[in-house]
Design an enzyme around this catalytic site. Structure first.
Site, mmCIF file in Angstrom:
data_model
loop_
_atom_site.group_PDB
_atom_site.id
_atom_site.type_symbol
_atom_site.label_atom_id
_atom_site.label_comp_id
_atom_site.label_asym_id
_atom_site.label_seq_id
_atom_site.Cartn_x
_atom_site.Cartn_y
_atom_site.Cartn_z
ATOM 1 N N ASP A 90 -72.889 -60.316 73.973
ATOM 2 C CA ASP A 90 -73.958 -61.238 74.327
ATOM 3 C C ASP A 90 -74.380 -62.057 73.105
ATOM 4 O O ASP A 90 -74.534 -61.511 72.007
ATOM 5 C CB ASP A 90 -75.145 -60.426 74.861
ATOM 6 C CG ASP A 90 -76.347 -61.286 75.189
ATOM 7 O OD1 ASP A 90 -76.238 -62.112 76.112
ATOM 8 O OD2 ASP A 90 -77.392 -61.129 74.528
ATOM 9 N N GLU B 266 -69.555 -64.209 74.158
ATOM 10 C CA GLU B 266 -70.372 -65.283 74.718
ATOM 11 C C GLU B 266 -70.649 -66.200 73.527
ATOM 12 O O GLU B 266 -71.484 -65.882 72.672
ATOM 13 C CB GLU B 266 -71.678 -64.753 75.299
ATOM 14 C CG GLU B 266 -72.519 -65.863 75.913
ATOM 15 C CD GLU B 266 -73.895 -65.389 76.367
ATOM 16 O OE1 GLU B 266 -74.404 -65.935 77.368
ATOM 17 O OE2 GLU B 266 -74.475 -64.502 75.719
#
Length: 706
Positions: A342, A378
């Site tokens: 993330d 990401e």
């Protein structure tokens, strides 16, 4: 109680069958107490007197799995100098393998008194916070082996443990919303029939339900608020949180592996749940605040490139050790197969700017365990210069946000999209080829947990996040969505038919694209969140997957079409090439045709003005199954059928001429204009020079047998 010196490594609580070794790192602490917690609310404190390189440690014979514990750190409380030690706060072990309980958000879990942020709060937090748990590391993995599915054969399914299983009609109530629910045969059967090879789980590291959300009657559903990087989230366990969550997670991984499905974890190493200077003192802040977090010049405050209040200090050796130890633990002890990082750009911020040469990437590259699993970034964060799609090192794959945006723009009818669409369809060579990566570096997706579901992407022009309690201010405002003529739910048959066709277009495009496809859970059922594009706090039926009634006829459903497209991709290597197209014939073959060719709807090869025409929203693509350049696993030449993909993203029906000189006979195998998406039985045959009418916003796939 006997207290032996113990060892400084491994960090955390390590049970060996006769007792437990405890080790914790802090440069700020003057003294650390290990507190063994009892069910009557009392505790036994043991000072950790042995110190090696700032690691305090002790071995306690007879301390067994299930024992709850925490630390109390005696040290400086000087926020202006970046230190926030306070022995009144029971702290979680950063290396805890399991965490018990939850936080009730009593004032005592904060380092200050409410309304007086500059005050010092010496209330005892122990009755109101979570505790670490000693776990039994032994587990019978049997003959468990990682599936090790190659990227070019991978189909990723992003899912939420609770959201995927909470409403499944075939699961017993006690297994819904749990790790055991993931391992249930009904769930695994769905994934295998769909053709999924990897289950990407939204955060399962122990996370915290934010104080603000609790006060609003909401929950942190997504889980991007980690406090325990080694501990499976306890509320997803069906039968206890004193270590049972570890066993249950392992059992789920073992069951998924038996079905040939890899497990990828969405991990949040960029920040913790302790938030900014007004956040709670739960673990890292009280242990050694300045060593764990990026602080501003005024060291009372935290640098925030994540939008959550803090960012971990990626140039701290101890933070890097924590992250690498965590990653190795989940691979070696929990048997997971990869990670999706993330806001991964934050991990590259060794100083301020995003740096491809940061220490984190060096450590991953040389690690013999972590470097061998799937690593997915990401590739952005909310800091300056944080959008880094295409800029990660060669070992990494990336969520390709540019693929998502371009495909959405194409099907909603935006002008000047064809040239970029051609790159996205063929693996985004403009992003990945220059640093030695292949099409498989691109994780392609059109929807994910963050944003509209597939159904809502074609049903809403604007977000409808009122249920989040922020007056619809939260969430992305520019979604590149199109409601097909009516906002939200409608009975208009024309709008409904167009929406169904658009969903088929997105699914088909995803599976026909080079790279690695990722589906978002429930999109195969046209799951809706009622237009909520930021359902992070909706732990309810807004976010949970509504499974079809077992008696529902699926023959004409989106689910059946999705299965068809996934298996078409899996059956044909021309859609999952490991190398980029060359635009020329392949040497050593007798086929003089190029490996790829682009045509206008009139069947003429595309030239520069065709790509640049603002109004152009249609083209055909020839994929030559005889011109796959990469060899098979034993050096053999790979040969496949050839395909002609016809895309009509305009609103009007267009006639497409089947190009001459690229095959005499073709069979229609996909037609998104049909409700079932594929022709019944064997599709019709067409010949070179024939004209096929494609209704507005549809695509057709023709196959020429090898």
């Amino acid at each position: 109680m006997q207290v032996w010196p113990g060892q400084a490594y491994p960090l955390g609580a390590t049970y060996d069958g006769a007792g437990t070794n405890f080790a914790v790192h802090s440069e700020a602490a003057r003294r650390i107490e290990l507190c063994l917690l009892h069910d009557d609310g009392s505790e036994t404190a043991v000072e950790l007197r042995e110190t090696d390189a700032f690691v305090r440690h002790a071995y306690l014979p007879g301390v067994m799995p299930g024992q709850r514990y925490g630390f109390r750190v005696h040290g400086p409380y000087e926020p202006a100098r970046g230190q926030r030690c306070n022995s009144a706060k029971l702290l979680l072990d950063p290396y805890a393998r399991a965490i018990s309980g939850s936080i009730d958000w009593n004032e005592s879990v904060y380092g200050y008194h409410f309304g007086r942020p500059d005050s010092r709060n010496d209330l005892d937090s122990a009755p109101h916070t979570m505790s670490s748990v000693v776990v039994n590391p032994y587990f019978d993995w049997g003959d468990d082996r990682p599936p090790r599915t190659d990227y070019h054969r991978t189909v990723i399914y992003e899912a939420h443990v609770k959201g995927l299983t909470m409403l499944h009609p075939e699961l017993p109530p006690e297994l819904r919303g749990t790790y055991a629910g993931l391992a249930h045969p009904a769930v695994i059967s769905h994934l295998t029939e769909l053709g999924v090879t990897a289950l990407e789980l939204m955060p399962v590291h122990q996370f915290v339900n934010d104080h603000r959300l609790v006060d609003a009657g909401l929950n942190n559903y997504w889980g991007y608020n980690t406090i325990g990087f080694f501990a499976p989230h306890n509320s997803y366990a069906s039968w206890g949180d004193r270590g049972e969550q570890v066993l249950e997670f392992k059992q789920a991984v073992r069951a998924l592996h038996q079905a040939g499905i890899e497990v990828i974890l969405d991990v949040v190493y960029n920040h913790t749940a302790e938030g900014n200077h007004l956040g709670p003192t739960l673990s890292f802040r009280g242990l050694d605040n300045a060593s764990y977090y990026r602080l501003m010049e005024d060291r009372r405050y935290y640098m925030d490139t994540t939008g959550t209040g803090n960012s971990l200090l990626m140039r701290s050796p101890h933070v890097l050790q924590l992250i690498m130890d965590s990653l190795r633990y989940w691979v070696t002890e929990m048997h997971v197969d990869g990670f999706r990082f993330d806001l991964a750009a934050t991990l590259a911020r060794q100083f301020h700017e995003v740096d491809r040469l940061s220490s984190f990437f060096d450590l991953v590259q040389q690690d013999p365990v972590v470097s061998q699993v799937k690593l997915i970034a990401e590739p952005w964060d909310v800091g300056e210069g944080g959008y880094q799609v295409g800029n990660f090192p060669p070992l990494w794959t990336e969520w390709n946000g540019k693929y998502r945006d371009c495909v959405r723009d194409l099907w909603r009818g935006e002008p000047r999209t064809l040239a970029e669409f051609a790159s996205r369809l063929t693996g985004s060579s403009d992003l990945y080829q220059d640093d030695g990566r292949r099409p498989l570096a691109s994780i392609n997706f059109t929807t994910c947990h963050d944003g509209f579901t597939l159904h809502d992407l074609v049903s809403y022009n604007g977000k409808h996040n009122e249920a989040n309690g922020e007056n619809n201010r939260d969430g992305e405002s520019h979604n590149r969505s199109w409601n097909c003529g009516a906002e939200g739910e409608t009975d208009d048959p024309g709008v409904l038919e167009l929406r169904e066709r658009q969903m088929r277009n997105f699914i088909a495009t995803l599976m026909l694209s080079q790279g690695v496809p990722m589906l978002s859970h429930g999109d195969e059922f046209a799951r809706t969140q009622g237009g909520n594009n930021n359902a992070y706090c909706q732990d309810n039926e807004i976010s949970w997957v509504h499974w079809p009634d077992p008696g529902e006829d699926e023959e004409s459903s989106l689910l059946t079409f999705t299965k068809t497209m996934v298996w078409l991709r899996r059956d044909h290597p021309v859609f999952r090439r490991r190398r980029f197209f060359h635009g020329r014939p392949v040497e050593g073959t007798h086929d003089e045709l190029t490996d790829i060719a682009w045509f206008t709807p009139k069947g003429e090869e595309m030239v520069q003005r065709d790509w640049q025409a603002a109004h152009a929203k249609a083209l055909s693509v020839f994929l030559n199954g005889h011109a796959i350049s990469e060899p098979g696993p034993r050096g053999e030449r790979i040969s496949d059928d050839s395909f002609l993909l016809m895309f009509n993203a305009s609103a009007d029906e267009l006639e497409f001429l089947v190009p001459v000189n690229h095959g005499e006979e073709w069979q229609v195998v996909v037609d998104t204009a049909r409700r079932e998406g594929v022709p019944p039985g064997k599709g019709p045959m067409v010949a070179a020079g024939d004209v096929l009418p494609l209704v507005g916003r549809s695509l057709t796939v023709l196959r020429r047998p090898a």
